[in-house]
Design a protein around this motif. Structure first.
Motif: not given
Lengths: 172, 182
Positions: A91, B70, B75, B78
């Motif tokens: 991320v 992502s 986030i 993801a």
């Protein structure tokens, strides 16, 4: 406190197993020695199941190992632990990078990690062989299967099924 | 918005449910779903993701899912993609593990697994041969491999410590080489 320990150990595997699912094997052997969560023989059985069921190999192994150690909650905790480090790292990388590539230092790091990882997998193969190749017949079957693998590039599932049939036929 | 998350989860759950094994084996499945059908990324980007997922820790297929999720929806995206690719495996393996424990004392299951364990050793050695041929292409790397193996055999070093030491050692060597070249 087995859950905290499971999470910690699998988080560590997720952080240090660089190069994918197979790299988790030496780490799992390490766990088999350290804890009584699963035995070597159980671990090898798990590997066979993980190779012949759908899903990423590393995730399958972690789920199975976690289940053996502490049932369904163990399976969930191990899988979350395994996936979390790379989740956090990726991320961040995805946010920072517009173009995907490895920089020089990362490449240097990897050029050291790759030979280490190959050594690790071979090293995990030693207890594996000690547990599985216990007779001359077993060694002959092993040589035959390995030769077949080198010649025909069939999927692992194929060889696992053949080996299961050989095992039943010869009452190994 | 919620529908997009569900869709992302669903796409990767499908990939997780039909892929086998690890490493490059799942590339064709990823390509057909993520590149051809959904057009999340291009084929070149997929190959880039594959190579970067090999140099980040963790499971390659999971890493690729996290990356794409992502890039699509931040986030939360993801998380949706990662959960998606992992969920089928967790369900299937838990079910199999629960069933197998019931049959583990059956005679034929024991015979079958005795045979299977031989194949597993062959699988591992086969992978080592493939990896060695693909990666140990210079004498320096062969030496690194031999040192790593010797250290593992001689001392009970933990795998994590070995990976870390070898990696950091090579970064230091690289720095030295660059400084000397200046």
């Amino acid at each position: 406190m087995i859950y905290g320990l499971l999470f910690f150990e699998f988080f560590k595997i997720g952080l240090f197993a660089i190069g994918g699912g197979l790299v988790t094997i030496p780490f799992l052997f390490n766990l088999a020695e350290k804890y009584d969560w699963f035995s070597r023989v159980e671990l090898i059985n798990m590997m066979a199941v993980a190779e012949s069921t759908p899903g990423p190999l590393g995730v399958n192994m972690a789920t199975y190992a976690g289940f053996n150690a502490a049932s369904i909650s163990g399976a969930l905790i191990s899988t979350v632990g395994l996936v979390l480090p790379s989740f956090i790292i990726i991320v961040i990388i995805a946010k920072l990078m517009s173009k995907y590539s490895c920089n020089t230092r990362v490449k240097d790091f990897l050029s050291g990690v790759r030979p280490a990882v190959i050594a690790l997998i071979l090293w995990a193969g030693i207890p594996l062989a000690q547990t599985s190749l216990t007779s001359d017949i077993n060694i002959m079957i092993f040589v035959g299967i390995l030769a077949a693998m080198r010649v025909w590039k069939k999927s692992p599932v194929f060889y696992i099924i053949i080996a299961a049939l050989i095992g039943i036929a010869l009452r190994l | 918005m919620v529908r997009e998350f569900i869709k992302l989860f669903w796409v990767f759950a499908k990939i997780g449910a039909i892929m086998f094994g690890g490493g490059a084996a799942m590339l064709p499945i990823l390509k057909s779903e993520v590149v051809d059908k959904r057009r999340y990324i291009s084929q070149e980007e997929l190959l880039d993701l594959y190579s970067i997922s090999q140099c980040t820790p963790g499971i390659i297929a999971v890493n690729i899912a996290t990356f794409i999720g992502s890039k699509q929806l931040g986030i939360a995206g993801a998380a949706a993609a990662t959960l998606g690719v992992v969920t089928p495996a967790v369900i299937i393996i838990t079910a199999i593990a629960a069933v197998l424990t019931q049959f583990m004392d059956n005679r034929y299951v024991i015979y079958a697994f005795s045979g299977i364990r031989i194949a597993v050793v062959a699988l591992v050695i086969n992978v080592v041969i493939d990896l060695a041929r693909g990666n140990l292409k210079s004498w320096g790397k062969v030496a690194a491999f031999i040192i790593a193996l010797a250290v593992l055999l001689a001392f009970k070093l933990s795998p994590a410590l070995l990976v870390l030491t070898m990696g950091v050692g090579c970064v230091a060597l690289g720095e030295l080489r660059r400084r000397r070249a200046k």
